[in-house]
Scaffold this motif. Structure first.
Motif, PDB file in Angstrom:
ATOM      1  N   UNK A 397      49.410  88.875  27.367  1.00  0.00           N
ATOM      2  CA  UNK A 397      49.079  88.416  28.715  1.00  0.00           C
ATOM      3  C   UNK A 397      47.640  87.886  28.731  1.00  0.00           C
ATOM      4  N   UNK A 398      46.746  88.582  28.039  1.00  0.00           N
ATOM      5  CA  UNK A 398      45.349  88.119  27.966  1.00  0.00           C
ATOM      6  C   UNK A 398      45.260  86.739  27.330  1.00  0.00           C
ATOM      7  N   UNK A 399      45.904  86.611  26.149  1.00  0.00           N
ATOM      8  CA  UNK A 399      45.786  85.336  25.436  1.00  0.00           C
ATOM      9  C   UNK A 399      46.544  84.230  26.163  1.00  0.00           C
ATOM     10  N   UNK A 400      47.662  84.572  26.796  1.00  0.00           N
ATOM     11  CA  UNK A 400      48.513  83.548  27.408  1.00  0.00           C
ATOM     12  C   UNK A 400      48.107  83.175  28.829  1.00  0.00           C
ATOM     13  N   UNK A 401      47.650  84.140  29.606  1.00  0.00           N
ATOM     14  CA  UNK A 401      47.402  83.896  31.028  1.00  0.00           C
ATOM     15  C   UNK A 401      45.935  83.843  31.403  1.00  0.00           C
ATOM     16  N   UNK A 402      45.125  84.696  30.765  1.00  0.00           N
ATOM     17  CA  UNK A 402      43.728  84.790  31.210  1.00  0.00           C
ATOM     18  C   UNK A 402      42.837  83.809  30.448  1.00  0.00           C
ATOM     19  N   UNK A 403      43.140  83.642  29.170  1.00  0.00           N
ATOM     20  CA  UNK A 403      42.345  82.743  28.340  1.00  0.00           C
ATOM     21  C   UNK A 403      42.736  81.297  28.679  1.00  0.00           C
ATOM     22  N   UNK A 404      41.742  80.469  28.918  1.00  0.00           N
ATOM     23  CA  UNK A 404      42.015  79.058  29.195  1.00  0.00           C
ATOM     24  C   UNK A 404      42.630  78.415  27.955  1.00  0.00           C
ATOM     25  N   UNK A 405      43.710  77.634  28.190  1.00  0.00           N
ATOM     26  CA  UNK A 405      44.461  77.109  27.042  1.00  0.00           C
ATOM     27  C   UNK A 405      43.606  76.247  26.096  1.00  0.00           C
ATOM     28  N   UNK A 406      42.695  75.460  26.669  1.00  0.00           N
ATOM     29  CA  UNK A 406      41.847  74.616  25.830  1.00  0.00           C
ATOM     30  C   UNK A 406      40.934  75.466  24.940  1.00  0.00           C
ATOM     31  N   UNK A 407      40.435  76.550  25.530  1.00  0.00           N
ATOM     32  CA  UNK A 407      39.538  77.428  24.739  1.00  0.00           C
ATOM     33  C   UNK A 407      40.321  78.177  23.659  1.00  0.00           C
ATOM     34  N   UNK A 408      41.535  78.553  24.027  1.00  0.00           N
ATOM     35  CA  UNK A 408      42.389  79.227  23.038  1.00  0.00           C
ATOM     36  C   UNK A 408      42.644  78.283  21.866  1.00  0.00           C
ATOM     37  N   UNK A 409      42.907  77.011  22.179  1.00  0.00           N
ATOM     38  CA  UNK A 409      43.146  76.023  21.125  1.00  0.00           C
ATOM     39  C   UNK A 409      41.905  75.905  20.232  1.00  0.00           C
ATOM     40  N   UNK A 410      40.729  75.849  20.864  1.00  0.00           N
ATOM     41  CA  UNK A 410      39.506  75.748  20.052  1.00  0.00           C
ATOM     42  C   UNK A 410      39.354  76.934  19.121  1.00  0.00           C
ATOM     43  N   UNK A 411      39.710  78.121  19.628  1.00  0.00           N
ATOM     44  CA  UNK A 411      39.560  79.326  18.797  1.00  0.00           C
ATOM     45  C   UNK A 411      40.512  79.292  17.615  1.00  0.00           C
ATOM     46  N   UNK A 412      41.714  78.816  17.845  1.00  0.00           N
ATOM     47  CA  UNK A 412      42.696  78.835  16.761  1.00  0.00           C
ATOM     48  C   UNK A 412      42.455  77.665  15.803  1.00  0.00           C
ATOM     49  N   UNK A 413      41.764  76.632  16.326  1.00  0.00           N
ATOM     50  CA  UNK A 413      41.456  75.449  15.516  1.00  0.00           C
ATOM     51  C   UNK A 413      40.441  75.758  14.415  1.00  0.00           C
ATOM     52  N   UNK A 414      39.607  76.752  14.653  1.00  0.00           N
ATOM     53  CA  UNK A 414      38.580  77.035  13.642  1.00  0.00           C
ATOM     54  C   UNK A 414      39.271  77.438  12.342  1.00  0.00           C
ATOM     55  N   UNK A 415      38.966  76.707  11.288  1.00  0.00           N
ATOM     56  CA  UNK A 415      39.607  76.968   9.996  1.00  0.00           C
ATOM     57  C   UNK A 415      40.972  76.299   9.895  1.00  0.00           C
ATOM     58  N   UNK A 416      41.396  75.585  10.932  1.00  0.00           N
ATOM     59  CA  UNK A 416      42.723  74.969  10.927  1.00  0.00           C
ATOM     60  C   UNK A 416      42.710  73.777  11.883  1.00  0.00           C
ATOM     61  N   UNK A 417      41.972  72.729  11.485  1.00  0.00           N
ATOM     62  CA  UNK A 417      41.728  71.567  12.360  1.00  0.00           C
ATOM     63  C   UNK A 417      43.003  70.913  12.890  1.00  0.00           C
ATOM     64  N   UNK A 418      44.046  70.890  12.039  1.00  0.00           N
ATOM     65  CA  UNK A 418      45.236  70.113  12.426  1.00  0.00           C
ATOM     66  C   UNK A 418      46.247  70.928  13.233  1.00  0.00           C
ATOM     67  N   UNK A 419      45.849  72.117  13.655  1.00  0.00           N
ATOM     68  CA  UNK A 419      46.833  73.012  14.291  1.00  0.00           C
ATOM     69  C   UNK A 419      47.442  72.408  15.558  1.00  0.00           C
ATOM     70  N   UNK A 420      46.647  71.560  16.231  1.00  0.00           N
ATOM     71  CA  UNK A 420      47.097  71.021  17.515  1.00  0.00           C
ATOM     72  C   UNK A 420      48.437  70.279  17.406  1.00  0.00           C
TER      73      UNK A 420
END
Ligand code: PFF
Length: 448
Positions: A397-420
């Motif tokens: 719920x925290x990652x899906x609802x509270x965390x802004x989706x763009x910021x979540x993408x940035x966090x997961x992008x680190x070390x994985x540029x093409x994840x988008x």
């Protein structure tokens, strides 16, 4: 490289540590026991589906929250909060996870203590001491107290040394040893009479029972327990991963290793049960129920080792040493959760925090041992079937609802540029937003 708060020094080190946390008594003792008492292959199938479809996405949520927060579970979750209510909620979830991991450690240490004594039993047999053999082999207060304490002490000793020299170093040594012994034992078991009947029970599902709510609740609880979710452990391990690493693949490796080892352990224990049965050991009641769940491995395996002749005693030693190793790489992660919080929140020295929490956990363990019949099952159920899925769900719920989706993408992008543009990013955000919370809630409500 290591920073002041500690970091895994390599990709391999992290995978071994996180897989070490995931792979434990849950895989080698819990999973086969649950499989045996929930109808065999149908349970295995439900477990595999739930592990990949619900537990892996939830694991990713915890890892990314931790790596983004670069702190203990409470602080990492609070960094995502946008207002004071969410901050309080973050505290409840993070601290709840920390308490949960401490409670799990307190019962886990008791079972691990049984593994320790079973490891020493063959040595007592070889030395010819009958009194030591029977003391090690029979349940008693003194034996349980001594071995539980020994296990907690060992866990404390490793955690005092920190991330790189403690957790990582020992996980890298212990995990490969575990795999080696497991495969050697399977190779032997499969040559024995009765083993093939066990393989069939393990691999050929009865599809009729697969949607049984009890089976699903047990399989989900097992998947969450096995991946150490809902305890804040994966948040703190996530916080020790470098931002250059690809989290998506790291999480996938850990899930694959964990599921693989559970599956392989089942491939040993279930056929071993049938081999023992063929040798006259009573495993199932007249109505087909498992006679003794908690002590299944202590009943089935010694019978198997006895059947091996002289070498059986060494194999018995190796197997229970393996169980102890698996337990240790998990217990160190459980202790790290509260220790990292105490170190960061109260600025305690790591050694002092570790000892202090070690003492608290020991007190709870002793209380459970002294009131075994009323407390052991209760604490196991409270933590694994109730708290872990609930807290795991709240992390989604925290990652899906509270965390802004763009910021979540940035966090997961680190070390994985093409994840988008990846398949992962197309479905995972929806998964943690809707599918995981709903599915966990459904299974959970069913279990009540
Ligand atoms: N995953 C471990 C096992 O399967 O034995 C148990 C576990 C470890 C549960 C760490 C919870 C935890 F925080």
């Amino acid at each position: 490289m290591s920073s002041i708060r500690g970091e895994f020094s390599s990709r391999f080190g992290f995978i071994m540590a996180a897989a070490g946390s995931a792979v434990g008594l849950g895989n080698i003792w819990g999973f086969p026991t649950q499989t045996a008492s929930n109808g065999g292959a149908a349970f295995v199938l439900a477990y595999l589906v739930l592990a990949f479809c619900l537990a892996y996405p939830a694991l990713m949520a915890e890892l990314v929250i931790g790596r983004h927060g670069q702190a203990n579970a409470v602080t990492s979750l609070q960094k995502l909060a946008n207002n004071s209510i969410q901050k309080r909620f973050a505290f409840i979830v993070g601290f709840g996870g920390i308490i949960c991991s401490g409670l799990i450690l307190s019962f886990y240490a008791i079972v691990a203590g049984w593994m320790f004594s079973a490891t020493l039993e063959p040595i007592a047999v070889i030395s010819g001491s009958e009194s030591a053999t029977s003391w090690l082999g029979e349940q008693s207060l003194s034996r349980n107290l001594i071995f539980t304490a020994a296990f907690i002490l060992l866990t404390v000793a490793i955690i005092s040394k920190g991330v790189e020299n403690g957790i990582e170093k020992w996980s890298k040594r212990l995990m490969p040893a575990l795999l080696f012994i497991l495969f050697a034992l399977i190779a032997y078991v499969l040559t024995q009479d009765g083993a093939m009947e066990g393989v069939k029970a393990y691999l050929v599902p009865d599809f009729g029972s697969i949607l049984d709510p009890n089976l699903l609740v047990s399989a989900l609880g097992q998947a969450f327990f096995s991946l150490s979710l809902g305890t804040s452990v994966m948040i703190i391990y996530g916080s020790y991963i470098s931002k250059q690493e690809n989290l998506v693949s790291l999480g996938a490796y850990v899930t694959l290793i964990d599921v693989f080892i559970a599956f392989v352990a089942g491939m040993l224990i279930i056929p071993a049960m049938y081999v023992a049965q063929a040798q006259g050991v009573e495993i199932f009641s007249q109505t087909g129920e498992l006679l003794s769940e908690d002590t299944l491995v202590f009943q089935v395996l010694p019978a198997l080792f006895d059947s091996m002749g002289g070498i059986g005693i060494f194999i018995g030693f190796a197997f229970f040493a393996l169980m102890s190793i698996a337990a240790l790489t998990s217990s160190i992660s459980m202790l790290e959760a509260p220790v990292s919080y105490a170190v960061e929140k109260f600025a305690l020295a790591r050694v002092h925090a570790t000892r202090l929490i070690g003492v608290i956990v020991s007190v709870v363990s002793v209380t459970i041992i002294l009131n075994f019949n009323s407390l052991f099952g209760f604490v196991v159920q409270l933590t694994t079937q109730f708290a872990q899925p609930l807290i795991g769900m709240l992390c989604c719920v925290f990652a899906g609802w509270i965390w802004h989706r763009g910021k979540l993408l940035n966090a997961i992008k680190e070390g994985n540029e093409s994840v988008e543009n990846s398949f992962f990013w197309k479905i995972w955000p929806w998964y943690i937003k809707f599918v995981c919370p709903l599915a966990i809630a459904l299974v959970f409500i069913n279990s009540l």
